[in-house]
Design a protein around this motif. Sequence first.
Motif, mmCIF file in Angstrom:
data_model
loop_
_atom_site.group_PDB
_atom_site.id
_atom_site.type_symbol
_atom_site.label_atom_id
_atom_site.label_comp_id
_atom_site.label_asym_id
_atom_site.label_seq_id
_atom_site.Cartn_x
_atom_site.Cartn_y
_atom_site.Cartn_z
ATOM 1 N N LEU A 29 0.855 -1.183 0.000
ATOM 2 C CA LEU A 29 0.000 0.000 0.000
ATOM 3 C C LEU A 29 0.896 1.240 0.000
ATOM 4 O O LEU A 29 1.537 1.544 1.003
ATOM 5 C CB LEU A 29 -0.911 -0.015 1.227
ATOM 6 C CG LEU A 29 -1.934 1.118 1.350
ATOM 7 C CD1 LEU A 29 -2.949 1.053 0.206
ATOM 8 C CD2 LEU A 29 -2.644 1.049 2.698
ATOM 9 N N VAL A 66 -2.121 0.456 -4.837
ATOM 10 C CA VAL A 66 -1.948 -0.903 -4.319
ATOM 11 C C VAL A 66 -1.163 -1.711 -5.343
ATOM 12 O O VAL A 66 -1.630 -1.932 -6.462
ATOM 13 C CB VAL A 66 -3.308 -1.566 -4.052
ATOM 14 C CG1 VAL A 66 -3.110 -2.977 -3.502
ATOM 15 C CG2 VAL A 66 -4.149 -0.726 -3.095
ATOM 16 N N TYR A 103 -13.431 -3.382 0.135
ATOM 17 C CA TYR A 103 -12.383 -3.181 1.134
ATOM 18 C C TYR A 103 -12.761 -2.050 2.084
ATOM 19 O O TYR A 103 -13.541 -1.148 1.738
ATOM 20 C CB TYR A 103 -11.051 -2.857 0.449
ATOM 21 C CG TYR A 103 -10.520 -4.006 -0.371
ATOM 22 C CD1 TYR A 103 -9.623 -4.914 0.163
ATOM 23 C CD2 TYR A 103 -10.957 -4.204 -1.682
ATOM 24 C CE1 TYR A 103 -9.155 -5.990 -0.586
ATOM 25 C CE2 TYR A 103 -10.504 -5.284 -2.425
ATOM 26 C CZ TYR A 103 -9.603 -6.167 -1.872
ATOM 27 O OH TYR A 103 -9.159 -7.233 -2.601
ATOM 28 N N SER A 104 -12.198 -2.104 3.275
ATOM 29 C CA SER A 104 -12.291 -1.014 4.241
ATOM 30 C C SER A 104 -10.918 -0.366 4.352
ATOM 31 O O SER A 104 -9.898 -1.062 4.430
ATOM 32 C CB SER A 104 -12.714 -1.531 5.622
ATOM 33 O OG SER A 104 -14.033 -2.020 5.612
ATOM 34 N N LEU A 105 -10.891 0.950 4.352
ATOM 35 C CA LEU A 105 -9.654 1.708 4.517
ATOM 36 C C LEU A 105 -9.733 2.508 5.807
ATOM 37 O O LEU A 105 -10.762 3.122 6.111
ATOM 38 C CB LEU A 105 -9.428 2.645 3.332
ATOM 39 C CG LEU A 105 -9.082 1.982 2.003
ATOM 40 C CD1 LEU A 105 -9.060 3.014 0.878
ATOM 41 C CD2 LEU A 105 -7.740 1.274 2.079
ATOM 42 N N LEU A 165 -11.278 -1.653 -5.931
ATOM 43 C CA LEU A 165 -9.991 -1.352 -6.544
ATOM 44 C C LEU A 165 -10.131 -1.324 -8.058
ATOM 45 O O LEU A 165 -10.808 -2.178 -8.646
ATOM 46 C CB LEU A 165 -8.942 -2.384 -6.134
ATOM 47 C CG LEU A 165 -8.610 -2.446 -4.647
ATOM 48 C CD1 LEU A 165 -7.586 -3.540 -4.367
ATOM 49 C CD2 LEU A 165 -8.089 -1.094 -4.143
ATOM 50 N N PRO A 187 -7.752 2.956 -5.233
ATOM 51 C CA PRO A 187 -9.066 2.831 -4.606
ATOM 52 C C PRO A 187 -10.125 3.614 -5.366
ATOM 53 O O PRO A 187 -9.885 4.738 -5.812
ATOM 54 C CB PRO A 187 -8.851 3.416 -3.204
ATOM 55 C CG PRO A 187 -7.375 3.344 -2.971
ATOM 56 C CD PRO A 187 -6.764 3.556 -4.316
ATOM 57 N N TYR A 207 -13.736 5.171 -4.687
ATOM 58 C CA TYR A 207 -14.610 5.520 -3.575
ATOM 59 C C TYR A 207 -16.051 5.782 -4.016
ATOM 60 O O TYR A 207 -16.863 6.244 -3.204
ATOM 61 C CB TYR A 207 -14.076 6.760 -2.862
ATOM 62 C CG TYR A 207 -12.666 6.620 -2.319
ATOM 63 C CD1 TYR A 207 -12.426 5.956 -1.124
ATOM 64 C CD2 TYR A 207 -11.577 7.161 -3.006
ATOM 65 C CE1 TYR A 207 -11.138 5.828 -0.614
ATOM 66 C CE2 TYR A 207 -10.282 7.031 -2.519
ATOM 67 C CZ TYR A 207 -10.073 6.367 -1.320
ATOM 68 O OH TYR A 207 -8.799 6.241 -0.830
ATOM 69 N N MET A 259 -5.594 -1.436 4.922
ATOM 70 C CA MET A 259 -6.561 -1.884 3.928
ATOM 71 C C MET A 259 -6.997 -3.298 4.283
ATOM 72 O O MET A 259 -6.181 -4.228 4.261
ATOM 73 C CB MET A 259 -5.979 -1.840 2.517
ATOM 74 C CG MET A 259 -7.045 -2.159 1.452
ATOM 75 S SD MET A 259 -6.443 -1.951 -0.240
ATOM 76 C CE MET A 259 -5.519 -3.489 -0.425
ATOM 77 N N TYR A 260 -8.270 -3.438 4.632
ATOM 78 C CA TYR A 260 -8.843 -4.724 5.018
ATOM 79 C C TYR A 260 -9.784 -5.217 3.923
ATOM 80 O O TYR A 260 -10.570 -4.438 3.373
ATOM 81 C CB TYR A 260 -9.657 -4.600 6.304
ATOM 82 C CG TYR A 260 -8.850 -4.482 7.574
ATOM 83 C CD1 TYR A 260 -8.469 -5.615 8.284
ATOM 84 C CD2 TYR A 260 -8.505 -3.236 8.082
ATOM 85 C CE1 TYR A 260 -7.759 -5.510 9.474
ATOM 86 C CE2 TYR A 260 -7.802 -3.116 9.280
ATOM 87 C CZ TYR A 260 -7.424 -4.260 9.963
ATOM 88 O OH TYR A 260 -6.722 -4.148 11.139
ATOM 89 N N ARG A 261 -9.749 -6.512 3.642
ATOM 90 C CA ARG A 261 -10.724 -7.109 2.735
ATOM 91 C C ARG A 261 -11.995 -7.415 3.523
ATOM 92 O O ARG A 261 -11.954 -8.052 4.575
ATOM 93 C CB ARG A 261 -10.178 -8.390 2.114
ATOM 94 C CG ARG A 261 -11.127 -9.047 1.116
ATOM 95 C CD ARG A 261 -10.566 -10.327 0.546
ATOM 96 N NE ARG A 261 -9.441 -10.077 -0.351
ATOM 97 C CZ ARG A 261 -8.182 -10.454 -0.111
ATOM 98 N NH1 ARG A 261 -7.896 -11.101 1.001
ATOM 99 N NH2 ARG A 261 -7.240 -10.191 -0.978
#
Length: 284
Positions: free
Chosen positions: A44, A72, A84-86, A111, A119, A121, A148-150
């Motif tokens: 990242l 990414v 994803y969560s950022l 993505l 990203p 948004y 960055m979480y899936r």
Amino acid sequence: MFPLFLLATAASAATTTDLAYVAANFENAGLGSVFPSFAPEAVLDASFGSSKVAIGQPVTQDTAGTRPELTVDAGDAFDASGNYSLLLVDANIVGWADSQNLHWLTNGVTLSGNGTSTPDYTAATDIRSYAGPGPAAGSGAHRYVLLMYRQPAQFTAPEGFSATIEDVIPFKVGDYATAAGLDLVAANYFTVENGVASVSVAQTTSVDPATLSVASSSASSSAAASSGAASSGSAAASGSQSQSASKSAASGSPSAPASTNTSGTGKTVPSLFALVAGAVLALF
């Protein structure tokens, strides 16, 4: 032009060494206790304006005042599909692991792009819109961690995080990730310090990429080996402090920022010969 396309795609992929380097720097900066099972699947990268931030790099509070541009670089096993969560969390000084402060949380990010992605948004939901760093004066260098979480296919926001949050709040990122079923796949961090530390500081040092041995192992096992070799000096700073000492440090005891230079480290860059050869092949 087909050969040149292949070269460009290879150049954008994160190597096993790149991934191990991120994991080793997290251990070295005392973040292993906050993210104990972090095995990066992608790199990242973050930029504030035109300035790309190397992992662990000190930046000014003003520089980090607006949301960074993120890219990414995918590893071989990375799947860019899904949501994803950022997040941005203040992990405080080295040795602090009790909780963090939440500066940014957005869910439903997708993505866009192959190899190197950015990203999107468009359909995302801001829960805590980006709030820049604000460490207390004299409290030392705080580690601000971009995560960055899936998200799982059936993502549901945990209780208390489905509506907009206006303030920077205390936050336990590990508890949140577990409750939401999130999988940490990429992360970065930078440091911000407000004024001069008023007490002695715990030092961190950058990881030497030459110490990473990843030729015959996975990124996660390589990271564990390299962090042990490269960060023995930081183990005392990040692991030997008691929680009571950490709590007092949070209000006035600082740590120094890691001086890390990762420019170009481990990235696959095509040689001039390869580019010329690709162009010649494209003619036939």
